[in-house]
Design a protein around this motif. Structure first.
Motif, short mmCIF file in Angstrom:
data_model
loop_
_atom_site.label_atom_id
_atom_site.label_comp_id
_atom_site.label_asym_id
_atom_site.label_seq_id
_atom_site.Cartn_x
_atom_site.Cartn_y
_atom_site.Cartn_z
N SER A 112 0.81 -1.22 0.00
CA SER A 112 0.00 0.00 0.00
C SER A 112 0.84 1.27 0.00
O SER A 112 0.28 2.37 -0.11
CB SER A 112 -0.93 0.00 1.24
N LEU A 113 2.15 1.15 0.14
CA LEU A 113 3.02 2.33 0.18
C LEU A 113 3.36 2.79 -1.24
O LEU A 113 3.66 1.97 -2.10
CB LEU A 113 4.30 2.02 0.94
N ILE A 114 3.35 4.08 -1.43
CA ILE A 114 3.69 4.62 -2.74
C ILE A 114 5.12 4.24 -3.11
O ILE A 114 6.00 4.18 -2.25
CB ILE A 114 3.52 6.17 -2.75
N ILE A 115 5.37 3.95 -4.35
CA ILE A 115 6.63 3.48 -4.92
C ILE A 115 6.95 2.06 -4.43
O ILE A 115 7.14 1.15 -5.24
CB ILE A 115 7.80 4.43 -4.59
N VAL A 116 7.00 1.84 -3.14
CA VAL A 116 7.34 0.52 -2.59
C VAL A 116 6.36 -0.53 -3.09
O VAL A 116 6.76 -1.65 -3.45
CB VAL A 116 7.34 0.56 -1.05
N GLY A 117 5.07 -0.18 -3.14
CA GLY A 117 4.05 -1.13 -3.55
C GLY A 117 4.22 -1.63 -4.97
O GLY A 117 3.72 -2.71 -5.31
#
Length: 214
Positions: free
Chosen positions: A31-36
């Motif tokens: 759900s984390l931006i970039i990481v997802g």
């Protein structure tokens, strides 16, 4: 990649006490931006659903942990957007995802609350919508309501294919997990209904009053 999934499955089977926290970290990171963008959450959730259906994992542990991770991940992305504001879009690594961010901003501008509720089901912008909501100043209470509701619907929907495949249609009757089956089916139907409503709205022509204002 198959060996990677197999090793995770074997680890969870032999370390079942860690299954909940692992799923929490998986759904949080997804759900984390970039990481997802770099976490193969769909495949891993299908695998987890299969383990639940096979009776290896308890659904009453897996489901709460997974929902909690999804809620926390979106909340962190939202807070990041509120904290850094529009300036974050000009910084690395966010500047490398301009197309995804632009789509998410347009989607949020058009649908507001519904974009957060439905966005979790739309892979390309799933991890970007919460940050955009923060950047564009969505009220925290409205965001968290949409965040929690979407997570409660999304997690069972993602687990359902693996779960149902492992259980089999015949094994469902008289199962000790009848409550989970009913809840999963309800989540799947509700999620499909929300997507159908969204797509119908998206295909509908613009409001005539809006065209007169242009």
């Amino acid at each position: 990649m198959d060996a990677y999934f197999e090793s995770i499955g074997q680890f969870i089977q032999t370390n079942q006490d860690w299954a909940g926290p692992i799923l929490f970290l998986l759904t949080l990171g997804e759900s984390l931006i970039i990481v997802g963008l770099f976490i193969p959450a769909t495949a891993l959730l299908l695998l987890t659903g299969g383990l639940v259906g096979a009776g290896t994992l308890s659904p009453w542990i897996i489901v709460p942990w997974g929902i909690a991770g999804a809620v926390v991940g979106d909340a962190l992305s939202y807070l990041l957007g509120r904290w850094l504001g529009t300036g974050m879009l000009r910084r690395w690594p966010f500047s490398t995802q301009r197309t995804a961010v632009a789509r998410a901003r347009l989607f949020f501008h058009r649908y507001g609350f519904a974009s957060v509720l439905i966005g979790r089901f739309l892979g390309p912008i799933r991890s970007t919508i919460p940050t955009v909501a923060g950047i564009m100043g969505m009220h925290p209470v409205r965001f968290q309501i949409a965040n929690v509701l979407s997570a409660v619907l999304w997690l069972p929907l993602m687990l359902a294919p693996g779960f149902l495949a492992a259980r089999g249609v015949g094994a469902m009757q008289g199962s000790q997990h009848v409550g989970l089956i009913i809840g999963t089916a309800g989540s799947v139907l509700l999620g499909c209904w929300l997507l159908a409503v969204f797509m119908r709205k998206r295909r509908s022509p613009d409001d005539p009053r809006a065209r007169r204002k242009r």
